[in-house]
Design an enzyme around this catalytic site. Structure first.
Site, mmCIF file in Angstrom:
data_model
loop_
_atom_site.group_PDB
_atom_site.id
_atom_site.type_symbol
_atom_site.label_atom_id
_atom_site.label_comp_id
_atom_site.label_asym_id
_atom_site.label_seq_id
_atom_site.Cartn_x
_atom_site.Cartn_y
_atom_site.Cartn_z
ATOM 1 N N HIS A 86 1.565 10.628 -5.759
ATOM 2 C CA HIS A 86 0.408 9.866 -6.108
ATOM 3 C C HIS A 86 -0.666 10.587 -5.253
ATOM 4 O O HIS A 86 -1.878 9.897 -5.463
ATOM 5 C CB HIS A 86 0.762 8.526 -6.036
ATOM 6 C CG HIS A 86 0.874 7.788 -4.586
ATOM 7 N ND1 HIS A 86 2.007 7.458 -4.171
ATOM 8 C CD2 HIS A 86 0.166 7.191 -3.884
ATOM 9 C CE1 HIS A 86 2.080 6.938 -2.930
ATOM 10 N NE2 HIS A 86 0.692 6.855 -2.696
ATOM 11 N N ASP A 222 8.428 11.042 -5.699
ATOM 12 C CA ASP A 222 7.077 10.866 -5.496
ATOM 13 C C ASP A 222 6.470 11.821 -4.452
ATOM 14 O O ASP A 222 6.269 11.594 -3.296
ATOM 15 C CB ASP A 222 6.685 9.450 -4.923
ATOM 16 C CG ASP A 222 5.150 9.093 -5.023
ATOM 17 O OD1 ASP A 222 4.586 10.197 -5.096
ATOM 18 O OD2 ASP A 222 4.770 7.917 -4.973
ATOM 19 N N SER A 656 1.261 6.943 3.065
ATOM 20 C CA SER A 656 1.653 7.750 2.082
ATOM 21 C C SER A 656 1.874 9.153 2.377
ATOM 22 O O SER A 656 0.727 9.845 2.653
ATOM 23 C CB SER A 656 0.972 7.583 0.682
ATOM 24 O OG SER A 656 1.356 6.364 0.070
HETATM 25 N N1 ARG Z 1 2.378 1.352 -3.998
HETATM 26 C C1 ARG Z 1 2.012 2.644 -3.510
HETATM 27 C C2 ARG Z 1 0.801 2.942 -2.702
HETATM 28 O O1 ARG Z 1 0.156 1.684 -2.285
HETATM 29 C C3 ARG Z 1 2.085 3.910 -4.858
HETATM 30 C C4 ARG Z 1 0.919 3.644 -5.611
HETATM 31 C C5 ARG Z 1 1.098 4.616 -6.722
HETATM 32 N N2 ARG Z 1 1.870 4.437 -7.667
HETATM 33 C C6 ARG Z 1 1.784 3.751 -8.717
HETATM 34 N N3 ARG Z 1 2.532 3.234 -9.695
HETATM 35 N N4 ARG Z 1 0.617 3.129 -8.948
HETATM 36 O O2 ARG Z 1 0.065 3.693 -2.640
HETATM 37 N N1 GLU Z 2 1.843 3.798 -1.422
HETATM 38 C C1 GLU Z 2 0.926 3.464 -0.099
HETATM 39 C C2 GLU Z 2 -0.051 4.654 0.510
HETATM 40 O O1 GLU Z 2 -0.634 5.322 -0.821
HETATM 41 C C3 GLU Z 2 1.977 3.455 0.931
HETATM 42 C C4 GLU Z 2 2.592 1.934 0.694
HETATM 43 C C5 GLU Z 2 2.010 1.033 1.688
HETATM 44 O O2 GLU Z 2 0.775 0.293 1.695
HETATM 45 O O3 GLU Z 2 2.551 0.843 2.842
HETATM 46 O O4 GLU Z 2 -0.404 4.771 1.248
#
Ligand code: ARG
Ligand code: GLU
Length: 721
Positions: A86, A222, A656
C-alpha cells in the site's frame, strides 16, 4: 466500589507515570541507551549502539523514510529495499495500463534492466541527528510574546540548518518535540532515482481489502520491492541510466526462523502523529464530535461509491483507490471512538488533570506558571469548537464532490486574477487551461459518473446542513428557507442540476468567455464561495490564533507534567521522525469469549477464499503451492507458511513498511497495520489491546521465490536460518 478501585488503580498506572508502562513508547534512536536495559530485559540481545551509532554503521543506516509517509528498509548491499504494497501502490498504479496491469497481475523485474524508474519518489536516509534545543532557544525569554518567540526561533533554526548543510549535499530539518520544549536537528541524504523491482498481484498484496483492513487475524501480503540508485560516487543523483545501485552503509539480514509468542521484537521507522498529552477537553471533542462527524459523512460517501463499484469493473477501477483512502480513515476513527470510550479516556484525563492541579498549586512558583493551565485549555477549546467543526466539514463534506472540487479551482482562478491583477487576456488564458482539464473530466464516462457525484454532493451537503450549517450559517439557512421551503436536499439537487459545472456544454460556454460576474452567479459557485469565504476569511485566521495559543499552553503543560514526574523517561509524540518501538509477540483477547493467536498461516488464505468477492480471490498458483505444500525453506517447524503476526510494539500511520526485527536485529517482518481494538493508541495506549500487525518475512520471501520465481532477488539477500 470494587469496580471503582480498579479504575482508580488503572488511572494511576496510566497517567501518574504517564508513560513507559508496558510496551508504550516511540523512542528517539539517539537517546536509546536510556531504554537499553529495559529492551534487554525484554529479550534484546544487541545494544542501543547497534541500533543507532553516528560514527559506525548501525541498523539506522538500513532504515529510510519511503516517499513522504511510509518506511522502508534495505535488504541487500545493492540498494534493494522492502516496504508495503500500500506504500508502493501509487507507483505500481502509475506503471500499469489496461494491457500491462501490474496492479492486478503483479510485477517482477527478473534483472536490473527491467526495473521501472519512479519519478517523484524519494528515499530519505538519516545521516545523523542532534539535540539543538539550546541553540534553537537562544535568546528566547519567558517575557517574549508568542509571536516574538516564534520569530527568534525561526531565525535560529535558519542559521543552524545553513551551518549543517553549507558544505555538503545533505538536507536538514529541525523539528520541535514536546511542543517546543526540545528541538532536534535531522541531517538527511535524499535519493531520487528509485526504481520499482517487484510487487505481488493485488489479490496477494491487498488480500482482504478494506474488509480486513485494521483487523486481526490478517492474511494480506502487503509488500513491494524497490531499488535505490546513486551516481558512481554512491551519492544521490536524479534518474540516469548511468546510475548504479546504491551501496548502503548497512542492510538487514533476514531471519527465516521468525519469531514466536513471547519473543522480543522492535520496529524501527517513521511514525507520523500521536497526541498522548491531549487534555480531557480535546479528547472529548475528538471522541464525541469530530470523529463521529467524519464517520457520518464518510459512511454516506462509502455507501454511494460501494454501490457504484459493484455495478461494473470499470466503476471499480475508477473509484478503488479513492475509496481505499476514504475507508481507511473511516474505519480507523470508528475503532478509535470505541477504544476511547471503552477506556473511559475522557474520565481518565479529567482525573489526571485534577492531580495536576493539586501539584500545580502547591507552591506559588508553580501556581504562577501552571496554576491556571487547565482552565485556560477549557476556555480555548470551547472557543475553538464550532470553528473547528466548520473547518472539518469544509474538508470532509463540502469539498468531497467533484462538483465542488471543480468549483474550487474556478474560484481560485478568480482569486488569482484579482490578486495578480491579470489582464482580461491573461485571465482567459488561465480559463482555457481550466477548459482543458474539464474536457477530460467530461470525456470520462461522465453520465454515469454524474449520478454518483451528484449523490455524493447531495448526501454530504445535507449532513453538513442538518448537523452544522442550519444553526451556524445564516446565509444557507435563509437560502433553504426562503427559496426551497426549508428542504435542503431540494436545494442541493437544484444546485447540482443548474450549475454550469455539471454540463460540458455550459462549462465550455462559461469558460470560453470568462466573466467573473457571470461565474459567481452560478448556484454551485455562489454556494461554495459563500462557504469558502466564511471559512477561509473568518474561521481559519481565528483558528490559527487559537491553535497557536493552545500550543503554547501545551508547551507549559507538558513541561509541568515532566516536572511533576521527574525521573520518568518520557517519549515525545510521533512527528514523522525516526523512532524505535519495542515489545513482544503477544496474543490478545478482543472481547468476551474470544482469544486471538499471534500468527496466521497460508491456510487462512484458503479459508477466506471466495471467488465471488473481489477482495477474496486467490491466485491459482498460490493454491497449487499450498496443495503441494511446495514451501521451500519458508515453512515453520510445523510445516506451515506463516503469513502475519502481532506484537505489542507501539506504532502508528507512517510506520507502514517499517522493519520488524528480532532480538538480534535481524529482519522477521514488515509492519503494515494495527488492530482495530488498538487504534486509539494515537491518543491513549492500552497494553491489553494495542498490537501492531506485521507481514511475516517468510511469506514475503515465499511469494518472491516460489510464487514469482524471482530467485535473483532472493540471491541478493543475506539469510540467516
Ligand atoms: N490500515 C493500513 C494503514 O493505515 C493499511 C491501509 C491500506 N489498505 C487498505 N485496504 N485500504 O495505512
Ligand atoms: N497502515 C498504516 C500506515 O500506512 C500503519 C497502521 C497504523 O496506523 O499503525 O502507516
Amino acid at each position: 466500589m470494587f469496580k471503582k478501585s480498579i479504575i482508580l488503580v488503572f488511572a494511576f498506572s496510566l497517567f501518574s507515570p504517564f508513560v513507559s508502562i508496558a510496551d508504550e513508547g516511540m523512542w528517539l534512536p539517539l537517546l536509546l541507551n536510556k531504554r537499553e536495559s529495559d529492551m534487554q530485559k525484554k529479550g534484546m540481545k544487541i545494544t542501543a549502539k547497534d541500533i543507532y551509532d553516528v560514527n559506525n554503521s548501525s541498523l539506522k543506516d538500513a532504515v529510510m523514510l519511503f516517499g513522504g509517509g511510509c518506511t522502508g528498509e534495505f535488504v541487500s548491499n545493492e540498494g534493494l529495499l522492502l516496504t508495503n504494497h500500500h506504500c508502493g501502490y501509487g507507483n505500481i498504479v502509475r506503471h500499469s495500463t489496461v494491457e500491462r496491469d501490474y496492479l492486478t497481475n503483479g510485477f517482477w523485474a527478473m534483472n536490473k534492466s527491467e526495473e521501472l524508474p519512479c519519478e517523484g519518489l524519494s528515499i530519505t536516509l538519516l545521516v545523523y541527528m542532534e539535540d539543538v534545543t539550546n541553540k534553537v532557544l537562544k535568546g528566547v525569554e519567558d517575557s517574549l510574546s508568542q509571536l516574538e518567540r516564534e520569530n527568534v526561533i525561526k531565525d535560529n533554526i535558519k542559521k543552524i540548518i545553513t551551518e549543517a548543510t553549507n558544505s555538503n549535499h545533505y538536507k536538514a530539518e529541525i523539528k520541535p518535540f514536546f511542543y517546543g520544549n526540545q528541538y532536534f536537528l535531522y541531517v538527511n541524504e535524499v535519493f531520487t532515482d528509485v526504481r520499482l523491482v517487484g510487487a505481488p498481484p493485488s489479490n496477494i498484496g491487498k488480500f482482504g481489502g478494506d474488509t480486513d483492513n485494521w483487523m486481526w487475524p490478517r492474511h494480506t501480503g502487503d509488500f513491494s520491492i524497490f531499488r535505490v540508485y546513486a551516481n558512481k560516487d554512491n551519492k544521490p543523483a536524479g534518474y540516469s541510466k548511468d546510475n548504479i545501485p546504491f551501496t548502503p552503509k548497512k542492510f538487514l539480514k533476514i531471519n527465516l526462523n521468525g519469531v514466536e509468542e513471547g519473543d522480543f521484537t522492535f520496529v524501527f521507522g517513521y511514525p507520523g502523529t500521536t497526541q498522548q498529552f491531549l487534555t480531557s477537553h480535546a479528547v472529548d471533542r475528538i471522541e464525541n464530535f469530530e470523529d463521529p462527524a467524519r464517520i457520518k459523512v464518510r459512511t454516506s460517501r462509502l455507501n454511494v461509491y460501494n454501490q457504484a463499484m459493484n455495478q461494473s469493473p470499470a466503476q471499480r477501477l475508477r473509484y478503488a483507490a479513492g475509496v481505499a483512502g476514504i475507508a481507511n480513515g473511516w474505519k480507523k476513527w470508528i475503532g478509535e471512538v470505541k477504544g476511547l470510550n471503552r477506556l473511559g479516556a475522557v474520565e481518565r484525563k479529567i482525573e489526571f488533570e485534577k492531580q495536576f492541579n493539586v501539584w500545580a498549586n502547591i507552591t506559588q512558583d508553580r501556581k504562577d506558571v501552571y496554576g491556571g493551565l487547565i482552565k485556560d485549555f477549557e476556555k480555548l477549546y470551547s472557543k475553538a469548537a464550532s470553528i473547528e467543526m466548520s473547518y472539518l466539514y469544509l474538508t470532509e463534506a463540502v469539498l468531497c464532490s467533484d462538483l465542488m472540487k471543480n468549483g474550487r479551482s474556478i474560484i481560485s482562478l478568480i482569486d488569482k486574477s484579482e490578486r495578480d491583477n491579470l489582464s482580461k487576456g491573461e485571465m482567459q488564458k488561465e480559463a482555457d487551461k481550466a477548459i482543458e482539464k474539464l474536457k477530460s473530466y467530461f470525456a470520462n464516462d461522465y453520465l454515469n459518473h454524474k449520478e454518483i457525484d451528484k449523490s455524493i454532493f447531495v448526501e454530504t451537503m445535507n449532513i453538513y446542513y442538518e448537523d452544522f450549517a442550519k444553526t451556524n450559517f445564516q446565509w444557507i439557512k435563509e437560502k433553504v428557507d426562503n427559496n426551497f421551503k426549508g428542504n435542503a436536499k431540494t436545494y442541493f439537487d437544484y444546485v447540482y442540476e443548474n450549475s454550469f459545472l455539471s454540463s460540458k456544454k455550459e462549462s465550455e460556454k462559461h469558460l470560453r468567455k470568462f466573466n467573473p460576474k457571470n461565474i459567481l452567479s452560478d448556484p454551485a459557485i455562489e454556494l461554495l464561495s459563500a462557504i469558502w469565504g466564511s471559512v477561509i476569511e473568518k474561521d481559519i485566521p481565528n483558528l490559527v490564533v487559537i491553535d497557536s495559543k493552545i500550543d503554547s499552553l501545551y508547551r507549559l503543560y507538558v513541561r509541568g507534567i515532566m516536572e511533576m514526574n521527574s525521573g520518568k523517561d518520557f517519549y515525545p509524540d510521533a512527528n514523522l521522525t525516526l523512532r524505535v518501538a519495542y515489545g513482544n509477540v503477544k496474543p490478545y483477547k478482543p472481547r468476551d469469549g474470544v482469544n486471538y493467536f499471534t500468527h496466521t498461516t497460508i491456510k487462512g488464505i484458503m479459508e477466506k477464499e471466495n471467488p465471488e468477492i473481489y477482495d477474496y480471490v486467490v491466485e491459482n498458483k498460490l493454491k497449487e503451492l499450498y496443495k503441494n505444500k511446495d514451501y521451500g525453506r519458508y515453512a515453520n517447524s510445523k510445516g506451515e507458511v506463516p503469513v502475519a503476526f502481532i506484537a505489542s510494539n507501539h506504532t502508528t500511520g507512517g510506520n507502514s513498511g517499517s522493519p520488524v526485527m528480532d532480538a538480534n536485529g535481524n529482519l522477521v517482518g514488515i509492519n503494515f497495520d494495527r488492530n482495530w481494538e488498538g487504534t486509539m493508541s494515537d491518543i491513549i495506549y492500552d497494553p491489553d489491546q494495542c498490537r501492531n500487525i506485521s507481514l511475516d518475512i517468510r511469506y514475503c520471501l515465499f511469494i518472491i521465490d516460489k510464487f514469482a520465481g524471482a530467485k535473483n532477488l532472493i540471491d541478493e539477500m543475506t539469510i540467516v536460518e
